[in-house]
Motif scaffolding. Structure first.
Motif, PDB file in Angstrom:
ATOM      1  N   LEU A 221     -34.516   5.083 -29.699  1.00 31.25           N
ATOM      2  CA  LEU A 221     -33.658   6.255 -29.567  1.00 31.25           C
ATOM      3  C   LEU A 221     -32.907   6.226 -28.244  1.00 31.25           C
ATOM      4  O   LEU A 221     -31.698   6.516 -28.207  1.00 31.25           O
ATOM      5  N   ILE A 222     -33.611   5.886 -27.175  1.00 37.77           N
ATOM      6  CA  ILE A 222     -32.961   5.852 -25.860  1.00 37.77           C
ATOM      7  C   ILE A 222     -31.828   4.832 -25.858  1.00 37.77           C
ATOM      8  O   ILE A 222     -30.725   5.093 -25.335  1.00 37.77           O
ATOM      9  N   VAL A 223     -32.045   3.663 -26.453  1.00 36.57           N
ATOM     10  CA  VAL A 223     -31.016   2.622 -26.481  1.00 36.57           C
ATOM     11  C   VAL A 223     -29.813   3.086 -27.294  1.00 36.57           C
ATOM     12  O   VAL A 223     -28.651   2.942 -26.875  1.00 36.57           O
ATOM     13  N   CYS A 224     -30.063   3.666 -28.491  1.00 35.10           N
ATOM     14  CA  CYS A 224     -28.957   4.113 -29.341  1.00 35.10           C
ATOM     15  C   CYS A 224     -28.135   5.204 -28.670  1.00 35.10           C
ATOM     16  O   CYS A 224     -26.894   5.167 -28.683  1.00 35.10           O
ATOM     17  N   VAL A 439     -30.369   6.304 -34.364  1.00 34.48           N
ATOM     18  CA  VAL A 439     -29.311   5.617 -35.117  1.00 34.48           C
ATOM     19  C   VAL A 439     -28.278   6.622 -35.623  1.00 34.48           C
ATOM     20  O   VAL A 439     -27.061   6.368 -35.573  1.00 34.48           O
ATOM     21  N   LEU A 440     -28.740   7.794 -36.113  1.00 34.24           N
ATOM     22  CA  LEU A 440     -27.805   8.808 -36.618  1.00 34.24           C
ATOM     23  C   LEU A 440     -26.902   9.334 -35.511  1.00 34.24           C
ATOM     24  O   LEU A 440     -25.697   9.547 -35.735  1.00 34.24           O
ATOM     25  N   VAL A 441     -27.462   9.587 -34.341  1.00 37.57           N
ATOM     26  CA  VAL A 441     -26.644  10.073 -33.224  1.00 37.57           C
ATOM     27  C   VAL A 441     -25.566   9.055 -32.889  1.00 37.57           C
ATOM     28  O   VAL A 441     -24.377   9.392 -32.714  1.00 37.57           O
ATOM     29  N   LEU A 442     -25.941   7.792 -32.797  1.00 36.17           N
ATOM     30  CA  LEU A 442     -24.971   6.753 -32.465  1.00 36.17           C
ATOM     31  C   LEU A 442     -23.884   6.644 -33.533  1.00 36.17           C
ATOM     32  O   LEU A 442     -22.686   6.634 -33.223  1.00 36.17           O
TER      33      LEU A 442
END
Length: 470
Positions: A221-224, A439-442
């Motif tokens: 999550l942090i990476v995305c 992934v959804l946020v990105l």
């Protein structure tokens, strides 16, 4: 022969003629004479007196080594014995009693009395006497309630519990107060200490697995989210709606950075409490910015404004972080000691602090969905000069919020329960939700932004021209 005379009772002479033998007398046992037929005068004229009869040990009198007479009490004697008999047993008071008087108590148990005058000669110093007996004048249907005269302490209420035989009333304390042992005051009961909940534990190998998968998912999550932030910084897109999304991404990113601390942090209570407060703060800020994003979207879709939204970039930023800080400040004022925990530094589920954590977040989620529903369920009259590009972005934002918010809320709740219960399957669900949320946020924040799409198309076109020129 020798005549002998004995005086038995004063005023009463009894003659006996005894024939004695010469010096060679025999041993003769003594025997009683019959009880005298004459008696002494009765000691009382009524209420029972006594009179005496007499007999002597002279029938015959013991001689020589003869046995003496035996009295009724077992003693030996050669004299006389008296016998007492009851006489004049009739009562001095018979037939002279008055009627029973009134009971001494009205509507209750008491005593009633009666009196008699003495008619005999034995009560010179006591010319009257009384008798008493129990009485009960209580009648539940007709007597007044004992609560009328009973005074209860403050916070106490009288309850009538009378029976058919007796009046009875008790004071019952209200509003959570309890009666003091002396029944004179209602007091606050001391707080009861709840039974401490046993700390749940995972086997060491399962704990390692849970730590790895949860930290890995948070890392995803942090990476995305970091990539998403990097893309918008690189493209220099700082529109009002993008600033709101950017603040939401930063709050979500920082919340998961707090979750990356090792489990050993619980050994430092102060640091653990700070981490717990920050986790609460960043997640609350995340939902606050999603609410502001929905409000921004609603202002366009409902044609409240024609461009740039209801608040400026700075106002949205200040409101989002400021309201989250106010909520956390309020919770720390009352529940500061409940931040942090014995075996984890997540949000606590077994203290009143859970209400301060969930009520604001659930309220924001409900209001956000209400705004989205209100914006999509009605047809509004368009405004003149409407910025169509921002309107399209707002409609995309509407769909984005409907997808991202449930995942953020779900992974928050599952994360809280997985740490509180130390449950391996919940850790697995939490990890999946974390990865999907990142992934959804990105994907959604990048693809739903009009400027990103336009710049990506321009970048793609320039790349195609460059490859064609070669």
């Amino acid at each position: 022969m020798v005549w002998r005379t004995y005086i038995l009772v004063p005023g009463l002479l009894v003659f006996g003629v005894l024939l004695t033998c010469p010096s060679h007398a025999q041993d003769i046992d003594g025997h009683w004479t019959p009880w005298s037929s004459l008696t002494t005068k009765c000691s009382k004229t009524c209420d029972g007196g006594f009179q005496k009869k007499v007999r002597s040990c002279s029938n015959p009198t013991p001689e020589g080594n003869g046995a003496p007479c035996v009295m009724e009490n077992g003693m030996n004697t050669i004299g006389v014995e008296y016998q007492e008999m009851l006489c004049n047993t009739q009562s001095c008071w018979d037939g002279d009693w008055s009627e029973w008087g009134n009971c001494t108590v009205f509507c209750g148990r008491g005593k009633e009395f009666r009196w008699a005058m003495c008619n005999g000669t034995n009560c010179t110093n006591n010319q009257a006497k009384s008798e008493q007996r129990d009485c009960n004048t209580w009648s539940k249907p007709t007597c007044p309630s004992p609560c009328i005269t009973m005074k209860c302490p403050e916070y106490g209420v009288c309850h009538d519990r009378s029976t058919e035989e007796d009046p009875k009333a008790v004071c019952i304390c209200t509003m959570g107060y309890t009666m003091r042992s002396d029944k004179k005051a209602c007091i606050r009961p001391p707080p009861t200490k709840p039974t401490p909940r046993p700390i749940p534990t995972l086997p060491p190998e399962q704990k390692v697995v849970a730590t790895v998968i949860s930290k890995t998912a948070s890392t995803v999550l942090i990476v995305c989210v970091s990539i998403c932030l990097g893309i918008f910084l690189f493209l220099r897109i700082f529109t009002p709606d993008r600033v709101i999304q950017m603040n939401m991404e930063i709050a979500l990113l920082l919340a998961h950075c707090m979750l990356m601390f090792p489990a050993s942090i619980t050994e430092t209570p102060t640091l653990c409490r700070i981490v717990s407060i920050l986790v609460h703060f960043f997640f609350t800020a995340c939902f606050m910015f999603m609410f502001l994003e929905a409000l921004h979207m609603y202002s366009f879709v409902a044609f409240v404004v024609n461009k740039d939204g209801m608040f400026s970039r700075a106002q949205n930023t200040l409101v989002g972080w400021g309201m989250a800080a106010f909520i956390i400040l309020f919770c720390t004022c009352f529940e500061f000691d409940n931040y942090g925990g014995e075996y984890h530094c997540w949000l606590q589920m077994n203290t009143p602090l859970v209400y301060g954590q969930l009520i604001p977040i659930v309220s924001l989620v409900v209001i956000t969905f209400t705004l989205i529903e209100a914006a999509g369920a009605n047809e509004y009259k368009p405004l003149k000069g409407m910025d169509k590009g921002q309107l399209i972005s707002a409609k995309f934002s509407q769909r984005t919020n409907l997808i991202i918010m449930p995942f953020v809320f779900a992974h928050l709740l599952v994360g809280m329960f997985s740490e509180y219960e130390q449950n391996l399957p919940l850790y697995g669900v939490f990890s999946i939700l974390n990865s999907v949320t990142g992934v959804l946020v990105l994907f959604l924040h990048c693809t739903n932004n009009q400027q990103v799409r336009m710049k990506m198309k321009a970048l793609y076109a320039s790349m195609c021209k460059s490859s064609g020129a070669r």
